[in-house]
Design a protein around this motif. Structure first.
Motif, PDB file in Angstrom:
ATOM      1  N   LEU A   9       0.834  -1.206   0.000  1.00 44.66           N
ATOM      2  CA  LEU A   9       0.000   0.000   0.000  1.00 44.66           C
ATOM      3  C   LEU A   9       0.868   1.256   0.000  1.00 44.66           C
ATOM      4  CD1 LEU A   9      -2.781   1.314   0.107  1.00 44.66           C
ATOM      5  CD2 LEU A   9      -2.699   1.098   2.596  1.00 44.66           C
ATOM      6  N   HIS A  10       1.923   1.254   0.822  1.00 52.84           N
ATOM      7  CA  HIS A  10       2.827   2.407   0.860  1.00 52.84           C
ATOM      8  C   HIS A  10       3.491   2.618  -0.501  1.00 52.84           C
ATOM      9  CE1 HIS A  10       5.456   5.421   2.580  1.00 52.84           C
ATOM     10  NE2 HIS A  10       6.483   4.814   1.991  1.00 52.84           N
ATOM     11  N   LEU A  11       3.943   1.538  -1.118  1.00 51.83           N
ATOM     12  CA  LEU A  11       4.570   1.638  -2.440  1.00 51.83           C
ATOM     13  C   LEU A  11       3.576   2.168  -3.480  1.00 51.83           C
ATOM     14  CD1 LEU A  11       7.017   1.077  -4.271  1.00 51.83           C
ATOM     15  CD2 LEU A  11       6.108  -1.239  -4.583  1.00 51.83           C
ATOM     16  N   VAL A  12       2.366   1.640  -3.471  1.00 51.69           N
ATOM     17  CA  VAL A  12       1.329   2.086  -4.410  1.00 51.69           C
ATOM     18  C   VAL A  12       1.028   3.565  -4.183  1.00 51.69           C
ATOM     19  CG1 VAL A  12      -1.136   1.847  -4.962  1.00 51.69           C
ATOM     20  CG2 VAL A  12       0.314  -0.193  -4.766  1.00 51.69           C
ATOM     21  N   LEU A  13       0.950   3.961  -2.930  1.00 53.59           N
ATOM     22  CA  LEU A  13       0.670   5.362  -2.595  1.00 53.59           C
ATOM     23  C   LEU A  13       1.773   6.282  -3.123  1.00 53.59           C
ATOM     24  CD1 LEU A  13      -1.143   7.367  -1.130  1.00 53.59           C
ATOM     25  CD2 LEU A  13       0.066   6.808   0.976  1.00 53.59           C
ATOM     26  N   MET A  14       3.023   5.875  -2.946  1.00 54.80           N
ATOM     27  CA  MET A  14       4.139   6.709  -3.408  1.00 54.80           C
ATOM     28  C   MET A  14       4.159   6.786  -4.940  1.00 54.80           C
ATOM     29  SD  MET A  14       5.359   7.937  -0.752  1.00 54.80           S
ATOM     30  CE  MET A  14       3.771   7.781   0.062  1.00 54.80           C
ATOM     31  N   GLN A  15       3.845   5.686  -5.604  1.00 51.68           N
ATOM     32  CA  GLN A  15       3.795   5.708  -7.070  1.00 51.68           C
ATOM     33  C   GLN A  15       2.638   6.592  -7.553  1.00 51.68           C
ATOM     34  OE1 GLN A  15       3.565   1.481  -7.715  1.00 51.68           O
ATOM     35  NE2 GLN A  15       5.769   1.294  -8.057  1.00 51.68           N
ATOM     36  N   ALA A  16       1.515   6.519  -6.850  1.00 50.82           N
ATOM     37  CA  ALA A  16       0.369   7.362  -7.213  1.00 50.82           C
ATOM     38  C   ALA A  16       0.717   8.836  -7.018  1.00 50.82           C
ATOM     39  CB  ALA A  16      -0.851   6.980  -6.382  1.00 50.82           C
ATOM     40  N   ARG A  17       1.467   9.143  -5.966  1.00 47.99           N
ATOM     41  CA  ARG A  17       1.897  10.531  -5.730  1.00 47.99           C
ATOM     42  C   ARG A  17       2.728  11.059  -6.887  1.00 47.99           C
ATOM     43  NH1 ARG A  17       5.060  12.116  -0.955  1.00 47.99           N
ATOM     44  NH2 ARG A  17       4.442  14.164  -1.676  1.00 47.99           N
ATOM     45  N   GLN A  18       3.461  10.160  -7.531  1.00 48.96           N
ATOM     46  CA  GLN A  18       4.310  10.569  -8.649  1.00 48.96           C
ATOM     47  C   GLN A  18       3.542  10.601  -9.969  1.00 48.96           C
ATOM     48  OE1 GLN A  18       7.494   7.764  -8.313  1.00 48.96           O
ATOM     49  NE2 GLN A  18       8.315   8.720  -6.464  1.00 48.96           N
ATOM     50  N   GLY A  19       2.227  10.370  -9.907  1.00 46.92           N
ATOM     51  CA  GLY A  19       1.403  10.498 -11.097  1.00 46.92           C
ATOM     52  C   GLY A  19       1.098   9.203 -11.823  1.00 46.92           C
ATOM     53  N   ASP A  20       1.447   8.069 -11.246  1.00 47.20           N
ATOM     54  CA  ASP A  20       1.180   6.793 -11.898  1.00 47.20           C
ATOM     55  C   ASP A  20      -0.319   6.464 -11.791  1.00 47.20           C
ATOM     56  OD1 ASP A  20       2.086   4.263 -13.136  1.00 47.20           O
ATOM     57  OD2 ASP A  20       1.354   3.422 -11.226  1.00 47.20           O
ATOM     58  N   ARG A  21      -0.998   6.463 -12.912  1.00 48.43           N
ATOM     59  CA  ARG A  21      -2.452   6.255 -12.926  1.00 48.43           C
ATOM     60  C   ARG A  21      -2.853   4.849 -12.489  1.00 48.43           C
ATOM     61  NH1 ARG A  21      -5.396   9.454 -17.648  1.00 48.43           N
ATOM     62  NH2 ARG A  21      -4.474  11.470 -17.254  1.00 48.43           N
ATOM     63  N   THR A  22      -2.071   3.865 -12.863  1.00 51.36           N
ATOM     64  CA  THR A  22      -2.378   2.488 -12.475  1.00 51.36           C
ATOM     65  C   THR A  22      -2.318   2.346 -10.951  1.00 51.36           C
ATOM     66  OG1 THR A  22      -1.462   1.690 -14.554  1.00 51.36           O
ATOM     67  CG2 THR A  22      -1.725   0.076 -12.801  1.00 51.36           C
ATOM     68  N   SER A  23      -1.347   2.972 -10.356  1.00 49.83           N
ATOM     69  CA  SER A  23      -1.233   2.923  -8.888  1.00 49.83           C
ATOM     70  C   SER A  23      -2.407   3.646  -8.233  1.00 49.83           C
ATOM     71  CB  SER A  23       0.091   3.542  -8.442  1.00 49.83           C
ATOM     72  OG  SER A  23       1.155   2.766  -8.898  1.00 49.83           O
ATOM     73  N   PHE A  24      -2.803   4.770  -8.807  1.00 52.35           N
ATOM     74  CA  PHE A  24      -3.952   5.470  -8.227  1.00 52.35           C
ATOM     75  C   PHE A  24      -5.205   4.607  -8.339  1.00 52.35           C
ATOM     76  CE2 PHE A  24      -7.528   8.385  -8.010  1.00 52.35           C
ATOM     77  CZ  PHE A  24      -7.230   9.018  -6.811  1.00 52.35           C
ATOM     78  N   ALA A  25      -5.356   3.916  -9.471  1.00 55.56           N
ATOM     79  CA  ALA A  25      -6.505   3.023  -9.648  1.00 55.56           C
ATOM     80  C   ALA A  25      -6.472   1.903  -8.598  1.00 55.56           C
ATOM     81  CB  ALA A  25      -6.513   2.442 -11.055  1.00 55.56           C
ATOM     82  N   ARG A  26      -5.294   1.385  -8.301  1.00 56.91           N
ATOM     83  CA  ARG A  26      -5.184   0.354  -7.257  1.00 56.91           C
ATOM     84  C   ARG A  26      -5.549   0.924  -5.888  1.00 56.91           C
ATOM     85  NH1 ARG A  26       0.158  -2.998  -7.200  1.00 56.91           N
ATOM     86  NH2 ARG A  26      -1.122  -4.284  -5.830  1.00 56.91           N
ATOM     87  N   LEU A  27      -5.165   2.162  -5.653  1.00 53.68           N
ATOM     88  CA  LEU A  27      -5.514   2.841  -4.404  1.00 53.68           C
ATOM     89  C   LEU A  27      -7.034   2.974  -4.283  1.00 53.68           C
ATOM     90  CD1 LEU A  27      -3.745   4.105  -2.141  1.00 53.68           C
ATOM     91  CD2 LEU A  27      -4.058   6.289  -3.289  1.00 53.68           C
ATOM     92  N   VAL A  28      -7.667   3.367  -5.369  1.00 56.33           N
ATOM     93  CA  VAL A  28      -9.128   3.496  -5.373  1.00 56.33           C
ATOM     94  C   VAL A  28      -9.771   2.134  -5.119  1.00 56.33           C
ATOM     95  CG1 VAL A  28     -11.146   4.024  -6.807  1.00 56.33           C
ATOM     96  CG2 VAL A  28      -9.152   5.550  -6.829  1.00 56.33           C
ATOM     97  N   GLU A  29      -9.300   1.105  -5.814  1.00 58.84           N
ATOM     98  CA  GLU A  29      -9.854  -0.240  -5.611  1.00 58.84           C
ATOM     99  C   GLU A  29      -9.708  -0.686  -4.166  1.00 58.84           C
ATOM    100  OE1 GLU A  29      -8.057  -3.026  -8.271  1.00 58.84           O
ATOM    101  OE2 GLU A  29      -8.822  -2.005 -10.049  1.00 58.84           O
ATOM    102  N   HIS A  30      -8.580  -0.356  -3.569  1.00 57.17           N
ATOM    103  CA  HIS A  30      -8.327  -0.767  -2.179  1.00 57.17           C
ATOM    104  C   HIS A  30      -9.266  -0.052  -1.208  1.00 57.17           C
ATOM    105  CE1 HIS A  30      -6.065  -2.129   1.307  1.00 57.17           C
ATOM    106  NE2 HIS A  30      -6.057  -0.875   1.743  1.00 57.17           N
ATOM    107  N   TYR A  31      -9.475   1.242  -1.394  1.00 62.72           N
ATOM    108  CA  TYR A  31     -10.242   2.020  -0.423  1.00 62.72           C
ATOM    109  C   TYR A  31     -11.732   2.104  -0.732  1.00 62.72           C
ATOM    110  CZ  TYR A  31      -6.316   3.537   2.348  1.00 62.72           C
ATOM    111  OH  TYR A  31      -5.254   3.540   3.196  1.00 62.72           O
TER     112      TYR A  31
END
Length: 186
Positions: A9-31
């Protein structure tokens, strides 16, 4: 979807912070499931809950770069979601006040009851939760459904820990009485 462990989750969050859309989508799916459940219990209306969750994710996306890496994400996210829920409750209250004065016909069918359990103890608990003042309901849900500690809850709500403890205690006392006496049972 597999739940994300804390490290992933921390890794996905950091990647999403850097603009990675796939990571943000995973964050949305998780929450999303937790967010929708929280919003449904706060608002008791499916469309409003979905709107609050969607708005919260948009705000998270737009402000993710400002999120502090060393801070826990859950309180930050639920503060945003809680604010959206409070805004929608205020909007609904204003709309209700207009309806009470007869400007528009009230459409009872617009209330979404599809997600309310139809019988038994689950329905009683749902009704008891719905009867709580919004501040108590929010505190109870953050503490006992989302398993946050009082420090995280303070970040979410902006209230002091002692205030939150009192809100949770009053919510539990009220729920206990209402469920024991069956005062809300149909």
């Amino acid at each position: 979807m597999q739940p994300l462990d804390a490290g992933t989750l921390h890794l996905v969050l950091m990647q999403a912070r850097q603009g990675d859309r796939t990571s943000f989508a995973r964050l949305v799916e998780h929450y999303y499931p937790r967010a929708l459940r929280f919003a449904m219990q706060m608002l008791h209306h499916r469309e409003d809950a979905e709107e609050a969750v969607q708005d919260a994710f948009i705000r998270v996306h737009d402000n993710l770069a400002r999120f502090r890496e060393d801070a826990p994400f859950d309180p930050w996210f639920f503060r945003i979601l809680g604010n959206r829920c409070r805004t929608l409750m205020a909007k609904r209250k204003r709309r209700h006040e207009v309806l009470e004065y007869g400007d528009l016909p009230y459409d009872a069918a617009s209330e979404d009851s599809a997600d309310i359990p139809d019988a038994g103890f689950a329905r009683d608990v749902h009704a008891a939760l719905a009867s709580l003042p919004p501040e108590q309901r929010e505190a109870f849900l953050l503490r006992h459904v989302n398993d946050m500690d009082y420090e995280e809850m303070a970040i979410v709500t902006g209230a002091k820990g002692s205030t939150l403890r009192m809100r949770v205690k009053r919510a539990i006392d009220t729920l206990r009485v209402r469920l024991r006496e069956g005062a809300i049972h149909e």
